[in-house]
Each structure stands twice: as structure tokens, then as C-alpha cells.
Scaffold this active site. Sequence first.
Site, PDB file in Angstrom:
ATOM      1  N   HIS A 100      11.080  -3.020 -26.041  1.00 15.87           N
ATOM      2  CA  HIS A 100      10.767  -1.589 -26.091  1.00 15.87           C
ATOM      3  C   HIS A 100      11.351  -0.988 -27.363  1.00 15.87           C
ATOM      4  O   HIS A 100      12.422  -1.381 -27.798  1.00 15.87           O
ATOM      5  CB  HIS A 100      11.338  -0.876 -24.855  1.00 15.87           C
ATOM      6  CG  HIS A 100      10.782   0.489 -24.640  1.00 15.87           C
ATOM      7  ND1 HIS A 100      11.220   1.589 -25.339  1.00 15.87           N
ATOM      8  CD2 HIS A 100       9.795   0.927 -23.820  1.00 15.87           C
ATOM      9  CE1 HIS A 100      10.529   2.650 -24.951  1.00 15.87           C
ATOM     10  NE2 HIS A 100       9.653   2.271 -24.036  1.00 15.87           N
ATOM     11  N   THR A 160       3.195   2.961 -20.619  1.00 17.85           N
ATOM     12  CA  THR A 160       3.202   1.867 -19.637  1.00 17.85           C
ATOM     13  C   THR A 160       2.494   2.273 -18.347  1.00 17.85           C
ATOM     14  O   THR A 160       1.733   1.492 -17.767  1.00 17.85           O
ATOM     15  CB  THR A 160       4.640   1.461 -19.256  1.00 17.85           C
ATOM     16  OG1 THR A 160       5.401   1.296 -20.436  1.00 17.85           O
ATOM     17  CG2 THR A 160       4.661   0.161 -18.466  1.00 17.85           C
ATOM     18  N   ASP A 174       0.921  -3.887 -22.674  1.00 22.30           N
ATOM     19  CA  ASP A 174       0.635  -2.566 -22.108  1.00 22.30           C
ATOM     20  C   ASP A 174       0.055  -1.571 -23.129  1.00 22.30           C
ATOM     21  O   ASP A 174      -0.875  -0.830 -22.819  1.00 22.30           O
ATOM     22  CB  ASP A 174       1.862  -1.979 -21.369  1.00 22.30           C
ATOM     23  CG  ASP A 174       3.090  -1.745 -22.236  1.00 22.30           C
ATOM     24  OD1 ASP A 174       3.099  -2.162 -23.413  1.00 22.30           O
ATOM     25  OD2 ASP A 174       4.060  -1.137 -21.728  1.00 22.30           O
ATOM     26  N   HIS A 175       0.576  -1.580 -24.351  1.00 21.39           N
ATOM     27  CA  HIS A 175       0.119  -0.626 -25.384  1.00 21.39           C
ATOM     28  C   HIS A 175       0.746  -1.051 -26.700  1.00 21.39           C
ATOM     29  O   HIS A 175       1.531  -1.992 -26.742  1.00 21.39           O
ATOM     30  CB  HIS A 175       0.528   0.805 -25.023  1.00 21.39           C
ATOM     31  CG  HIS A 175       1.982   0.929 -24.665  1.00 21.39           C
ATOM     32  ND1 HIS A 175       2.986   0.862 -25.599  1.00 21.39           N
ATOM     33  CD2 HIS A 175       2.600   1.034 -23.458  1.00 21.39           C
ATOM     34  CE1 HIS A 175       4.159   0.956 -24.989  1.00 21.39           C
ATOM     35  NE2 HIS A 175       3.959   1.051 -23.689  1.00 21.39           N
TER      36      HIS A 175
HETATM   37  C1  GP9 Z   1       9.924   2.351 -18.559  1.00 26.17           C
HETATM   38  C2  GP9 Z   1       9.090   1.283 -19.162  1.00 26.17           C
HETATM   39  C3  GP9 Z   1       8.710   1.637 -20.576  1.00 26.17           C
HETATM   40  O1  GP9 Z   1      10.271   2.113 -17.226  1.00 26.17           O
HETATM   41  O2  GP9 Z   1       8.004   0.969 -18.382  1.00 26.17           O
HETATM   42  O3  GP9 Z   1       7.925   2.760 -20.600  1.00 26.17           O
HETATM   43  P1  GP9 Z   1       7.107   3.239 -21.888  1.00 26.17           P
HETATM   44  O4  GP9 Z   1       8.019   4.092 -22.704  1.00 26.17           O
HETATM   45  O5  GP9 Z   1       6.654   2.042 -22.649  1.00 26.17           O
HETATM   46  O6  GP9 Z   1       5.959   3.979 -21.307  1.00 26.17           O
HETATM   47 MN    MN Z   2       5.449   0.380 -22.320  1.00 27.28          MN
END
Ligand code: GP9
Ligand code: MN
Length: 414
Positions: free
Chosen positions: A195, A80, A254-255
Amino acid sequence: SSNTFAEIENYVKVKDKGATPAMFGVAKGKNVILISMESTQSFVINRKINGEEITPFLNSFIKESYYFDQFYHQTGQGKTSDAEFTIENSLYPLDRGSVFFTHFNNEYTATPEILKDYGYFSAVFHSNDKTFWNRDLMYPSLGYDRYYHQQDFVGTQQNSVGWGLKDKDFFTQSISYLKELPQPFYTKFITLTNHFPFTIDPKDRLIEEYNSESEIVNRYFPTVRYTDEAIKYFIQRLKEEGLYDNTIIVIYGDHYGISENHNAAMAQFLDKNEITPVDSMQLQRVPLIIHIPKQSGQTISKVSGQIDVKPTLLHLLGISTTHSTEFGTDLFIKEKDPLVVMRDGSFITNDYVYTKNICYAKQTGEPIEEQLCEPYKQKAKFELRNSDKLIYGDLLRFDPSNKRNTGTMTTILE
Ligand code: GP9
Ligand code: MN
């Protein structure tokens, strides 16, 4: 040194830094809302499971927005935080670690810092602990005025899951802060519910799980669906607060959320015999949606990446990037031969995909002569190397357009 900076600057200067006249300044003076969608890949867009849309809200929002369907994430180990970094600096993340940790003290000319000069107030909203990804230390370097984090939100067992608030509660509580901000504002909202390992309360499950051998893939769809609903609610609230019509909204994935470990389930979902190396690269596409008040929608299929967001957004706000040290290109420019470079050196062009040292034809997915990829390979290496040099050497200190420039004359001369 400053010499290296000058060389890199010369390189980025010859890149196409132009804007499309029809789009330049169309959102001048508007508020900005960025929404980072956790682990959201493009394959969920306009798709159904068990007869139900996975992202009904986004599917309709896309129709009244600019939607980039060939847009790739370019993140590395910083996940992220890498996406945030690339989107706001138009630089590549690092090949190892997270820039947020390793180079938080550098000079940057990130979007929030630039917008300060145009009277913008900037804020980030994310309900995890403020130290996660070193955000509390990195955000000031990016020019943020305020970071609303875990301590600014009320978390309970009911309204939380995983590392923070459920997305809907996150947006609900954020809105009360947002509406009090000075305008114009530049804000970023980082969602979290979708997530890994994609767990949600059964009562928040709006669609059934998928049915494959991978529990992860099965659970992924209901959590994506949940975030879609939370964003729908947020947009509705923006309308109610009178913010919708004077705000440009940028939504990005984001990914990836589904790794190559789940290829069998993904092949089933995509109705393919197997996931080829080219398929794997194509699965790195994430949604990018730009909603501009009073503009109608269009889908743009230019090969592009997170690195392109900063110049695009600045141009829409009527700010030129001719003198910016950055690697991206305005997404609205028609480029003859666009190239997206991933952090590991693999890349995608209109015709080719290069991954794990093999050159493929994008159309057929078949390996082809290495030579066809060669010129792009050189360019990809050059881009990554120069971006790395900028970060490792903290070279933006020498950027004359950087107002917070802390490099003194003595440093420049050495
Ligand atoms: C954590 C969130 C997720 O605050 O932004 O992070 P990631 O594991 O996807 O990098
Ligand atoms: Mn993320």
C-alpha cells in the site's frame, strides 16, 4: 421504481449472459479463494528490475493458470472497496464516494449471497480495523457469514506495517481459521503490505529498490515483490493443508498503485519518452489470475474488467447467471467487440481508447476522429447510468431472483 428496474433488467438481459460450455461447471462444488492484491498493476508481471524478477511466484503461477493480460480495474474513489464491490456484484462503483459507505444498506445479490443457496460458507480476511471502508456494515449486505478483521489477528510491532499485519503474517494467521471453515467455502483475502507509500522493513526487502527520481516508484517494486512471496507461501500452505486441489483460486489487482504524478519514473521504467494518455489508460491494467485444479494454463488477451469476474466465477462453479441483473460478461466467452468502461466514462475496446474526451487509436496512440468512438461512448454512458440508477434507487429490491427481497407488494406498486 420497479418500472426503472424492469427497464434495466431488459437491458442487461439482452447482453450476452452465456457461458462457454467447455468451462461451465468445471469447478462445481469447489472451494473458492479470492486474493485481492493491494495496488498491483500488470506492468510488474514478467518484468525485471536490476536483473531480478519482480513477481517470480506469480510469473510461474500464471503458467498453470488462466491469466488475463488485458484486464482493467474499474474503481473510483472507493479504491479497494470499489474493487470488492464490482468483483462481487458485477455492477459499477459510484462516480463519487464509496458504495460501501453510501449504500451499505441496499439489497444486493452478491456472489457470497448466491453461493449460500449452494451450501457455501463465506468469509473475508483482512487485518485492518473492521470499520475501514465500512466493511463491518457492508459485508452482511453482500451475504458474508464471517469477517476476520484486526481483532481476530495478533498484531505486534514486528509483524505489522502500515495499517495491519504484513501479508505473510496475515496469511499465516488466516490459514488456521481457514482450515476450520465448513466446506465448500467462498473466501476473500485482502492483502495490505503493498500500500502507498510502499514502506517495508529492510529485512523484508527481497529485491533492491528501483532507481528513478520517484521514491514512490522506487519503493513500489520491493513491496510488490514482498506480496508475491507472501502469496507463494500461502499457496504452499494450502497444499500442505490439503486444500489446494479442491479450491479455485482467483487473484486480482484492486487498482493502480502508481498515479500519474509519477509519469517520468514510469516512462523510464517502460523505456518510453513519455507516458501518453493511451499509456496511462493501459497502465490501468491489473492482473487477473484464475487457477482451476487440474486445468493447465492459458493466457487470454480479451479486453475485460473487474465487472466480468462474478459471472465468470459463477459459471465455473456451474451456476447460471441468465436471470442475474449484472453488467459483466463471462471472460471465457469470445466476444466480437468487447468494451471496458472505466468509472470516469473513459473506455477501451479492441481498437480504441477513449479518455479525457479524446478518441485514440489503441495501436498508434494517435488521436482519431471522435465519431469512431461515438457508439461506444453512448454505450459506456448508458451502462454507468443504469448501474448508478440501480444503486441509488436500491432497485435490486425488485429483482424477483433476489431471495432476501425486502420490497413488499406496496412498494412494487408505487
Ligand atoms: C484498507 C485497505 C486499503 O483496509 O483495503 O485500502 P485502499 O486505500 O487501497 O482503498
Ligand atoms: Mn487498495
